[in-house]
Design an enzyme around this catalytic site. Structure first.
Site, PDB file in Angstrom:
ATOM      1  N   ASP A  20       0.873  -1.182   0.000  1.00  0.00           N
ATOM      2  CA  ASP A  20       0.000   0.000   0.000  1.00  0.00           C
ATOM      3  C   ASP A  20       0.907   1.228   0.000  1.00  0.00           C
ATOM      4  O   ASP A  20       1.693   1.417   0.926  1.00  0.00           O
ATOM      5  CB  ASP A  20      -0.864  -0.040   1.276  1.00  0.00           C
ATOM      6  CG  ASP A  20      -1.790   1.147   1.397  1.00  0.00           C
ATOM      7  OD1 ASP A  20      -2.790   1.033   2.116  1.00  0.00           O
ATOM      8  OD2 ASP A  20      -1.511   2.198   0.773  1.00  0.00           O
ATOM      9  N   ILE A  21       0.818   2.037  -1.024  1.00  0.00           N
ATOM     10  CA  ILE A  21       1.752   3.176  -1.190  1.00  0.00           C
ATOM     11  C   ILE A  21       1.606   4.176  -0.052  1.00  0.00           C
ATOM     12  O   ILE A  21       2.555   4.913   0.249  1.00  0.00           O
ATOM     13  CB  ILE A  21       1.562   3.841  -2.565  1.00  0.00           C
ATOM     14  CG1 ILE A  21       2.815   4.632  -2.952  1.00  0.00           C
ATOM     15  CG2 ILE A  21       0.308   4.716  -2.607  1.00  0.00           C
ATOM     16  CD1 ILE A  21       2.869   5.039  -4.412  1.00  0.00           C
ATOM     17  N   GLY A  42      -9.640   4.958  -5.939  1.00  0.00           N
ATOM     18  CA  GLY A  42      -8.352   4.264  -6.111  1.00  0.00           C
ATOM     19  C   GLY A  42      -7.246   4.805  -5.226  1.00  0.00           C
ATOM     20  O   GLY A  42      -7.467   5.176  -4.072  1.00  0.00           O
ATOM     21  N   ASP A  44      -5.676   7.549  -5.511  1.00  0.00           N
ATOM     22  CA  ASP A  44      -5.915   8.980  -5.235  1.00  0.00           C
ATOM     23  C   ASP A  44      -6.717   9.115  -3.938  1.00  0.00           C
ATOM     24  O   ASP A  44      -6.360   9.876  -3.028  1.00  0.00           O
ATOM     25  CB  ASP A  44      -6.692   9.556  -6.424  1.00  0.00           C
ATOM     26  CG  ASP A  44      -6.741  11.076  -6.460  1.00  0.00           C
ATOM     27  OD1 ASP A  44      -7.467  11.615  -7.315  1.00  0.00           O
ATOM     28  OD2 ASP A  44      -6.064  11.708  -5.644  1.00  0.00           O
ATOM     29  N   SER A 132      -2.506   4.556 -14.187  1.00  0.00           N
ATOM     30  CA  SER A 132      -3.467   4.227 -15.258  1.00  0.00           C
ATOM     31  C   SER A 132      -3.909   2.764 -15.288  1.00  0.00           C
ATOM     32  O   SER A 132      -4.744   2.407 -16.129  1.00  0.00           O
ATOM     33  CB  SER A 132      -2.911   4.600 -16.652  1.00  0.00           C
ATOM     34  OG  SER A 132      -2.865   6.004 -16.800  1.00  0.00           O
TER      35      SER A 132
HETATM   36  N1  APR Z   1      -1.404   1.679  -2.950  1.00  0.00           N
HETATM   37  C1  APR Z   1      -0.832   1.347  -4.147  1.00  0.00           C
HETATM   38  N2  APR Z   1      -1.553   1.153  -5.269  1.00  0.00           N
HETATM   39  C2  APR Z   1      -2.893   1.299  -5.175  1.00  0.00           C
HETATM   40  C3  APR Z   1      -3.555   1.655  -3.976  1.00  0.00           C
HETATM   41  C4  APR Z   1      -2.742   1.838  -2.828  1.00  0.00           C
HETATM   42  N3  APR Z   1      -3.279   2.173  -1.638  1.00  0.00           N
HETATM   43  N4  APR Z   1      -4.906   1.716  -4.232  1.00  0.00           N
HETATM   44  C5  APR Z   1      -5.063   1.393  -5.534  1.00  0.00           C
HETATM   45  N5  APR Z   1      -3.863   1.125  -6.109  1.00  0.00           N
HETATM   46  C6  APR Z   1      -3.560   0.699  -7.468  1.00  0.00           C
HETATM   47  C7  APR Z   1      -4.686   0.121  -8.271  1.00  0.00           C
HETATM   48  O1  APR Z   1      -4.925  -1.237  -7.870  1.00  0.00           O
HETATM   49  C8  APR Z   1      -4.106   0.226  -9.673  1.00  0.00           C
HETATM   50  O2  APR Z   1      -3.248  -0.871  -9.930  1.00  0.00           O
HETATM   51  O3  APR Z   1      -3.157   1.833  -8.223  1.00  0.00           O
HETATM   52  C9  APR Z   1      -3.260   1.512  -9.604  1.00  0.00           C
HETATM   53  C10 APR Z   1      -3.894   2.701 -10.326  1.00  0.00           C
HETATM   54  O4  APR Z   1      -5.310   2.624 -10.195  1.00  0.00           O
HETATM   55  P1  APR Z   1      -6.218   3.938  -9.888  1.00  0.00           P
HETATM   56  O5  APR Z   1      -5.984   4.369  -8.501  1.00  0.00           O
HETATM   57  O6  APR Z   1      -7.600   3.583 -10.312  1.00  0.00           O
HETATM   58  O7  APR Z   1      -5.616   5.064 -10.847  1.00  0.00           O
HETATM   59  P2  APR Z   1      -5.791   5.252 -12.431  1.00  0.00           P
HETATM   60  O8  APR Z   1      -6.052   3.967 -13.131  1.00  0.00           O
HETATM   61  O9  APR Z   1      -4.588   6.066 -12.838  1.00  0.00           O
HETATM   62  O10 APR Z   1      -7.110   6.138 -12.544  1.00  0.00           O
HETATM   63  C11 APR Z   1      -7.063   7.457 -12.054  1.00  0.00           C
HETATM   64  O11 APR Z   1      -8.994   7.082 -10.719  1.00  0.00           O
HETATM   65  O12 APR Z   1      -8.983   7.266  -8.469  1.00  0.00           O
HETATM   66  C12 APR Z   1      -9.305   7.925  -9.614  1.00  0.00           C
HETATM   67  O13 APR Z   1      -9.046  10.239  -9.054  1.00  0.00           O
HETATM   68  C13 APR Z   1      -8.479   9.171  -9.785  1.00  0.00           C
HETATM   69  O14 APR Z   1      -9.762   9.910 -11.640  1.00  0.00           O
HETATM   70  C14 APR Z   1      -8.539   9.330 -11.269  1.00  0.00           C
HETATM   71  C15 APR Z   1      -8.480   7.892 -11.770  1.00  0.00           C
END
Ligand code: APR
Length: 182
Positions: A20-21, A42, A44, A132
């Site tokens: 978890d980042i 996600g 974010d 992404s």
């Molecule tokens: N730590 C690390 N990685 C994570 C975490 C976490 N806590 N939570 C989710 N992820 C991973 C997801 O499983 C995925 O592999 O981060 C990667 C990117 O997924 P998203 O968070 O959905 O980001 P993205 O695909 O770039 O989409 C961005 O989603 O959350 C919204 O506001 C954001 O509109 C934007 C879009």
């Protein structure tokens, strides 16, 4: 659990880890944001929840002072990190496959600009999520390939950065990154 630790003279150590980042203690963590910079789901959502309201306030200031029309895809900007252990959050906006943003150069720019911004603020260690690979619909394999091309292909360009960690949230994405960096 850690992935392959790759080092060479003066180049950053690169690791792929499952985790978890928001738990990372690197100097900077990269947020897969959207152009509004006002949070979302996600990673974010996880980063904003862990950082607290100071992060959103900092993002609003970035919108007011630097990016009134929103952060463009492929661009990156640093803010404080609120309650997170790290010092900076570097927000970047990945391409959205579902909107036809399928050009790998757009995603490469997210990784490259984030590393450049990390250098500019003086971060010696940076953690990335799989930008992404979630809501924005890119395959983990495609994201891992682009990440490896930037991190490995340009690694002598990241003077000052000693460690780059790709922090993957699922076994499937972790394995895709391990293959790309093998
Ligand atoms: N730590 C690390 N990685 C994570 C975490 C976490 N806590 N939570 C989710 N992820 C991973 C997801 O499983 C995925 O592999 O981060 C990667 C990117 O997924 P998203 O968070 O959905 O980001 P993205 O695909 O770039 O989409 C961005 O989603 O959350 C919204 O506001 C954001 O509109 C934007 C879009």
């Amino acid at each position: 659990m850690t992935g392959p630790g790759l080092t060479s003279h003066n180049a950053p150590r690169i690791e792929c880890v499952l985790g978890d980042i928001t738990h990372e203690v690197t100097d900077a963590i990269v947020n897969a944001a959207n152009s509004t910079l006002l949070g979302g789901g996600g990673v974010d959502g996880a980063i904003h929840r862990a950082a607290g309201p100071a992060l959103l306030a900092a993002c609003r200031e970035v919108r007011r002072l630097q990016y009134p029309d929103g952060l463009p895809v492929g661009q990156a900007v640093a803010t404080t990190a609120g309650r997170l252990a790290c010092r900076w959050v570097i927000h970047t906006v990945g391409p959205n496959w579902r909107w036809g943003q399928t050009d790998p150069a757009l995603l490469a720019s997210c990784f490259r600009r984030s590393l450049q911004v990390a250098q500019e603020v003086g971060a010696a260690s940076v953690a990335f999520p799989a930008i992404s690979a979630g809501v924005y619909g890119w395959s983990a394999a495609a994201v891992a390939k682009v990440a490896a091309e930037v991190a490995l292909g340009e690694r002598t360009g990241w003077a000052g950065i000693k460690s780059v960690r790709f922090v993957l949230f699922s076994q499937q994405v972790f394995e895709a990154f391990q293959r790309a960096f093998a």
